[in-house]
Design a protein around this motif. Sequence first.
Motif, PDB file in Angstrom:
ATOM      1  N   ALA A 614     -11.009  60.849 -13.609  1.00  0.00           N
ATOM      2  CA  ALA A 614      -9.886  60.342 -12.827  1.00  0.00           C
ATOM      3  C   ALA A 614      -9.000  59.427 -13.672  1.00  0.00           C
ATOM      4  O   ALA A 614      -7.765  59.488 -13.590  1.00  0.00           O
ATOM      5  CB  ALA A 614     -10.406  59.588 -11.600  1.00  0.00           C
ATOM      6  N   GLY A 615      -9.614  58.579 -14.476  1.00  0.00           N
ATOM      7  CA  GLY A 615      -8.844  57.700 -15.348  1.00  0.00           C
ATOM      8  C   GLY A 615      -8.050  58.480 -16.379  1.00  0.00           C
ATOM      9  O   GLY A 615      -6.883  58.152 -16.664  1.00  0.00           O
ATOM     10  N   LEU A 616      -8.683  59.514 -16.945  1.00  0.00           N
ATOM     11  CA  LEU A 616      -7.974  60.360 -17.910  1.00  0.00           C
ATOM     12  C   LEU A 616      -6.771  61.020 -17.248  1.00  0.00           C
ATOM     13  O   LEU A 616      -5.691  61.135 -17.855  1.00  0.00           O
ATOM     14  CB  LEU A 616      -8.922  61.422 -18.474  1.00  0.00           C
ATOM     15  CG  LEU A 616      -8.309  62.423 -19.458  1.00  0.00           C
ATOM     16  CD1 LEU A 616      -7.713  61.712 -20.663  1.00  0.00           C
ATOM     17  CD2 LEU A 616      -9.355  63.452 -19.903  1.00  0.00           C
ATOM     18  N   SER A 617      -6.926  61.441 -16.005  1.00  0.00           N
ATOM     19  CA  SER A 617      -5.808  62.026 -15.271  1.00  0.00           C
ATOM     20  C   SER A 617      -4.660  61.027 -15.181  1.00  0.00           C
ATOM     21  O   SER A 617      -3.487  61.388 -15.382  1.00  0.00           O
ATOM     22  CB  SER A 617      -6.261  62.433 -13.861  1.00  0.00           C
ATOM     23  OG  SER A 617      -5.169  62.897 -13.099  1.00  0.00           O
ATOM     24  N   ALA A 633      -7.820  65.642 -12.822  1.00  0.00           N
ATOM     25  CA  ALA A 633      -8.081  65.228 -11.443  1.00  0.00           C
ATOM     26  C   ALA A 633      -8.986  66.232 -10.744  1.00  0.00           C
ATOM     27  O   ALA A 633      -9.902  65.846  -9.992  1.00  0.00           O
ATOM     28  CB  ALA A 633      -6.765  65.082 -10.684  1.00  0.00           C
ATOM     29  N   GLU A 634      -8.757  67.514 -10.976  1.00  0.00           N
ATOM     30  CA  GLU A 634      -9.614  68.545 -10.387  1.00  0.00           C
ATOM     31  C   GLU A 634     -11.024  68.478 -10.972  1.00  0.00           C
ATOM     32  O   GLU A 634     -12.013  68.725 -10.266  1.00  0.00           O
ATOM     33  CB  GLU A 634      -8.992  69.923 -10.606  1.00  0.00           C
ATOM     34  CG  GLU A 634      -7.716  70.129  -9.788  1.00  0.00           C
ATOM     35  CD  GLU A 634      -6.976  71.402 -10.156  1.00  0.00           C
ATOM     36  OE1 GLU A 634      -7.257  71.951 -11.262  1.00  0.00           O
ATOM     37  OE2 GLU A 634      -6.117  71.847  -9.369  1.00  0.00           O
ATOM     38  N   SER A 635     -11.126  68.121 -12.255  1.00  0.00           N
ATOM     39  CA  SER A 635     -12.450  67.932 -12.869  1.00  0.00           C
ATOM     40  C   SER A 635     -13.177  66.752 -12.240  1.00  0.00           C
ATOM     41  O   SER A 635     -14.394  66.776 -12.072  1.00  0.00           O
ATOM     42  CB  SER A 635     -12.306  67.715 -14.374  1.00  0.00           C
ATOM     43  OG  SER A 635     -11.775  68.847 -15.015  1.00  0.00           O
ATOM     44  N   ALA A 636     -12.426  65.714 -11.889  1.00  0.00           N
ATOM     45  CA  ALA A 636     -13.023  64.557 -11.218  1.00  0.00           C
ATOM     46  C   ALA A 636     -13.595  64.957  -9.872  1.00  0.00           C
ATOM     47  O   ALA A 636     -14.707  64.562  -9.504  1.00  0.00           O
ATOM     48  CB  ALA A 636     -11.979  63.453 -11.049  1.00  0.00           C
ATOM     49  N   LEU A 637     -12.846  65.765  -9.106  1.00  0.00           N
ATOM     50  CA  LEU A 637     -13.333  66.233  -7.810  1.00  0.00           C
ATOM     51  C   LEU A 637     -14.559  67.113  -7.957  1.00  0.00           C
ATOM     52  O   LEU A 637     -15.491  67.049  -7.149  1.00  0.00           O
ATOM     53  CB  LEU A 637     -12.229  67.007  -7.084  1.00  0.00           C
ATOM     54  CG  LEU A 637     -11.171  66.169  -6.367  1.00  0.00           C
ATOM     55  CD1 LEU A 637     -10.069  67.064  -5.832  1.00  0.00           C
ATOM     56  CD2 LEU A 637     -11.804  65.382  -5.230  1.00  0.00           C
ATOM     57  N   HIS A 647      -9.934  61.537  -5.499  1.00  0.00           N
ATOM     58  CA  HIS A 647      -8.868  61.885  -4.560  1.00  0.00           C
ATOM     59  C   HIS A 647      -7.593  61.107  -4.846  1.00  0.00           C
ATOM     60  O   HIS A 647      -6.484  61.639  -4.697  1.00  0.00           O
ATOM     61  CB  HIS A 647      -9.352  61.642  -3.132  1.00  0.00           C
ATOM     62  CG  HIS A 647     -10.409  62.604  -2.694  1.00  0.00           C
ATOM     63  ND1 HIS A 647     -10.125  63.862  -2.201  1.00  0.00           N
ATOM     64  CD2 HIS A 647     -11.768  62.506  -2.714  1.00  0.00           C
ATOM     65  CE1 HIS A 647     -11.253  64.484  -1.921  1.00  0.00           C
ATOM     66  NE2 HIS A 647     -12.263  63.688  -2.222  1.00  0.00           N
ATOM     67  N   LEU A 648      -7.721  59.861  -5.266  1.00  0.00           N
ATOM     68  CA  LEU A 648      -6.535  59.088  -5.625  1.00  0.00           C
ATOM     69  C   LEU A 648      -5.818  59.725  -6.812  1.00  0.00           C
ATOM     70  O   LEU A 648      -4.577  59.796  -6.843  1.00  0.00           O
ATOM     71  CB  LEU A 648      -6.929  57.647  -5.963  1.00  0.00           C
ATOM     72  CG  LEU A 648      -7.354  56.759  -4.794  1.00  0.00           C
ATOM     73  CD1 LEU A 648      -7.832  55.405  -5.315  1.00  0.00           C
ATOM     74  CD2 LEU A 648      -6.210  56.561  -3.814  1.00  0.00           C
ATOM     75  N   ALA A 649      -6.596  60.179  -7.790  1.00  0.00           N
ATOM     76  CA  ALA A 649      -5.999  60.790  -8.987  1.00  0.00           C
ATOM     77  C   ALA A 649      -5.231  62.053  -8.622  1.00  0.00           C
ATOM     78  O   ALA A 649      -4.086  62.258  -9.063  1.00  0.00           O
ATOM     79  CB  ALA A 649      -7.084  61.100 -10.016  1.00  0.00           C
ATOM     80  N   LEU A 650      -5.854  62.912  -7.801  1.00  0.00           N
ATOM     81  CA  LEU A 650      -5.168  64.142  -7.417  1.00  0.00           C
ATOM     82  C   LEU A 650      -3.971  63.831  -6.520  1.00  0.00           C
ATOM     83  O   LEU A 650      -2.915  64.469  -6.621  1.00  0.00           O
ATOM     84  CB  LEU A 650      -6.123  65.092  -6.707  1.00  0.00           C
ATOM     85  CG  LEU A 650      -5.565  66.482  -6.384  1.00  0.00           C
ATOM     86  CD1 LEU A 650      -5.002  67.155  -7.628  1.00  0.00           C
ATOM     87  CD2 LEU A 650      -6.632  67.355  -5.730  1.00  0.00           C
TER      88      LEU A 650
END
Length: 683
Positions: A614-617, A633-637, A647-650
């Motif tokens: 998420a941070g990388l996103s 962001a999708e990788s975070a999910l 979810h915040l990242a996406l």
Amino acid sequence: MLLLALALPAHAVDYKLQDHLPKMPMGADSLYRNPGVVSLEGTAELPLYDDGSPDTRGPQVEMVLADGTKQLVGLGLGSSAITLTEGTVKALGGETKERKLGKEGTVEVATVSFELGDASFEGVSVRVGSQDQLGLLAFQNLSVGIFPSEGVVRLADAGALSMEGGTRIDYTRIESASQKDGARKWQQPAYSTLVTGTWNDQPATIRLMFQNEDNQVVADLTDGLEPVYSRGGIDTHTGVIELTGLEPFSASFDTTNSTAYTFSPYEVTVGPAVTSAWDVVFDGQGTLSIKPTGAVNRVSWDDTRLEQALEGLEKPEDAEDDWTVPASAHLAVAAAYNAMNRHDDALVSAEKAFELTEKKDCTTYTDLAGFQLMVQDHEGARDNLAKGVELYDTWGDLDANDRVAILEKKAKVEDGVKLLPGEWARKVVQSHACDASRSDLVWVESVLGNWDEVDRIWTEDRDVDKSLGESVVTAYLAQERWDEAFAALSWTVSNGGTDYWDSNVALTYALIQDQQGKTDQAWSNYERALGTADDTELLTIRAYAAAHAARNGREATVKHLAEVSAASTSPHAKLVYAESLQGAGQDATAALAAAADAYNAALVTDPGQASWHAGLSGALLRSGDLEGAKTSAESALKADMFDPLSHLALGDVLVMTGDDAASEHYRTAAIYGADNPLLATML
């Protein structure tokens, strides 16, 4: 003390270090530890498994139980402690017994046999504990190689395994140590070396130790301790350790002002998130070799877990004609689907288990509610949580002495004692696990916007569940009822319902006091929140940065966060520094690139950490790489769909593309981050 980072080179150097006698006991007690007999021909090779949990970093392999089923067990290379859960002991056909253990009182022990691949372990004495963990130092005739670079674990006779190159550490084995009364207490095989090196170019004495079930490495620093940064009563020490023959590596730890420079040596702990990327060989003859590889290859255990669970739905060959699938089998399938993020399938299996279960136990309802929450069926979960709380209260309303008497009588009946039936026999003992369901119910009512119900439960039941206030505070924050939120939080802290030193508690106080105009008190709590925050708490660092900017101006915050970023090796600190540059209208190109590099480095050894994805996103989004930001962001999910940062990242990415789905992800973040006050207003 807090680990923030460790960076080691991919290559390795051979050298031998001086033996050092460890001071603290690290092994299992001699009264129950018996490693039994290990039998194998040649070298046994086992896959290195990933159980799907982002919290598991130590090596895990497959253990074959007595009935042929399989489960995962952790390997503790730097420990001689052998612990198995009570369920595993029973599955292996072992019998649990109590044994007196010095000043510790009594412990539960058992003798079991099992297989790890082609290696057979017979007559192993274990301690019954909370986890399945094999301390491999207990098996003195065994050499072990853990190779995450290859994704395998190898077992062989002592001396049969070795490593080309690698850093060699000779170990010290203490067979026994005496208490004051002369009784044998501890068995202490351990790897430990005392070496001379430098800490930030100053002479330092450093103890390297390979220890515990998590295979952590510890460096004790006795000299050269000058803090590089202080905030909220906490000093951060960040520096570079240099040892002869080994490339420099960096590490950080924190001390409070009250204890800094008082206790020595200081320990810098390098956790399994780093050591999981080390190839390690213990030759069984006194030498440990490590080689940082930067690679982690593990096989998912999801398919095996599901396959075994589905087999439980099939009728056994020796079953009676009227056999039906037990509810527990459906629950096992539900758990397997959950581990694979197949939550709709999990709910179907959980509902089948619910239909087959007698509706007398509160956990029957609360367990189903848990599966409903996975698919955001909040209304269904609300009804089942309420029923679970009702059943638990029926039991809890009984006099304490009556509950004890009922439990004693039911225990006698289970042991075969015949007792005359009475009113006690009709009472259903409820699990204490349902006690927390009241807080879950308040949270669900908040998600549904049923604020009157939240007020009612808080007024009537706060004395029943002291932790209830945590969920109530979230509800009040969502309604911007600041004074009531402050009162509820203060009541909860003073009554032991939550820990005053918890980062979220400090953050909640800060947020409320900001709204109340108590800026000095708020700032103190923002500092305290940052000082007690976990490395992965990006939102806390952002809140601290925003508060600093409001108090001191953007230019001062940029300068301050530059110091924070230098002192902390957390990738999140680097991202927030870059964000502060952008907020001040300055060029953040280099800072964003540094943040992205830090996230990518963290993901090499910790690929399952949703927070890093998420941070990388965020770093890529602020750099203008929209596609890369969306992918991360999708990788975070995928790594953790219940992490609010995912979810915040996406949501942030979708806002930039004008997608209305962003608002749904923001609300989902608030739902999954119910314990974070910064998200409460998004409900």
